[in-house]
Write a protein that holds these residues in place. Structure first.
Motif, short mmCIF file in Angstrom:
data_model
loop_
_atom_site.label_atom_id
_atom_site.label_comp_id
_atom_site.label_asym_id
_atom_site.label_seq_id
_atom_site.Cartn_x
_atom_site.Cartn_y
_atom_site.Cartn_z
N GLY A 1 -10.96 16.83 13.20
CA GLY A 1 -10.54 15.61 12.51
C GLY A 1 -9.04 15.51 12.33
N LEU A 2 -8.30 16.40 13.01
CA LEU A 2 -6.84 16.38 13.00
C LEU A 2 -6.36 16.23 14.44
N PRO A 3 -5.72 15.11 14.78
CA PRO A 3 -5.24 14.94 16.15
C PRO A 3 -4.32 16.08 16.59
N ARG B 1 -5.06 19.10 21.28
CA ARG B 1 -4.60 20.29 21.99
C ARG B 1 -5.74 21.19 22.44
N LEU B 2 -6.95 20.88 22.00
CA LEU B 2 -8.11 21.68 22.38
C LEU B 2 -8.75 21.12 23.64
N ALA B 3 -9.08 21.99 24.56
CA ALA B 3 -9.65 21.55 25.84
C ALA B 3 -10.92 20.73 25.65
N ARG C 1 6.79 13.55 7.58
CA ARG C 1 7.74 13.68 8.68
C ARG C 1 7.21 12.97 9.93
N ALA C 2 5.90 13.08 10.15
CA ALA C 2 5.31 12.43 11.32
C ALA C 2 5.42 10.91 11.22
#
Length: 230
Positions: free
Chosen positions: A9-11, A16-18, A218-219
């Motif tokens: 649930g976190l982009p 980053r996960l295959a 920050r994002a």
């Protein structure tokens, strides 16, 4: 039982996960960043939070096999894993724990399996991966033992992902109290993907991680600046 991946649930993690999450029919290994009790607790709760979300999605129980029963039930409940969702099994040695985990995986009726071991060679992890695939059930293998501070994840394994979890200082609060715990969440290795490391807030009562507020701000600021520049 579905073998679909379970996203965090976190982009910042899922992208980053295959598999854009944790594969629902795979072996995933977890180790603490150090031999301290704090890091051991963080790694345990990281696994429990994942299991809680699998259990909620599948509306089924999890199976937790271990050789030394030292789990703290109220802590597990705080990350969404209540006692009504867990079957425990205790073995005298790692071989018994691994055998019970393999049988539980092949049963195919569980939401998730957790096994705590001191050691598991590549043959053992290959058997667990095959059993997870056959039963379409994920397994979280928690490697708790350290030899001369050597990371338990340094050996060969058939795991799809390998995670190292450690504690970080929580954010200061504007009033007396203890802030939400923070963890260093490091993906040491993943099949068909690259490693990464993030600083995250610990699991909430649904087993979900979160980005620290300062990171989120920050994002947002970075996105705003980029749009103005365009």
């Amino acid at each position: 039982m579905q073998a679909a991946s379970l996203p965090f649930g976190l982009p910042e993690m899922d992208d980053r996960l295959a598999d854009h999450g944790l594969h629902g029919a795979g072996l995933h290994e977890i180790a603490a960043a150090s031999a301290t009790l704090n890091d051991d607790a963080a790694a345990t709760l990281f696994a429990a939070g994942i299991a809680a979300r699998f259990a909620a999605r599948e509306k089924a129980e999890i199976f937790w096999a271990l050789s030394r029963f030292d789990l703290y039930a109220p802590g597990l409940e705080q990350v969404g894993l209540g006692p009504d969702r867990i079957f425990y099994a205790q073995g005298l040695k790692d071989s018994a724990v691994l055998a019970m985990a393999e049988d539980a995986l092949r049963d195919g009726s569980l939401a998730c399996v957790i096994a705590e071991v001191k050691a598991a060679d590549q043959t053992a992890t290959r058997r667990l991966q095959l059993a997870a695939s056959d039963g379409k059930t994920p397994i979280l293998l928690y490697r708790r033992h350290r030899l001369r501070e050597r990371c338990p994840l340094s050996g060969l394994s058939s795991a799809m992902t390998r995670w190292r979890i450690g504690c970080l200082p929580s954010a200061p609060l504007p009033h007396p109290g203890v802030g939400r715990a923070r963890w260093s969440v490091e993906l040491v290795r993943q099949r068909n993907g690259v490693p990464f490391s993030l600083e995250l807030e610990a699991c909430d009562d649904t087993g979900r991680l979160a980005l620290p507020a300062a990171t989120r701000h920050r994002a947002i600021a970075a996105v705003g600046a980029a749009s103005q520049a365009a």
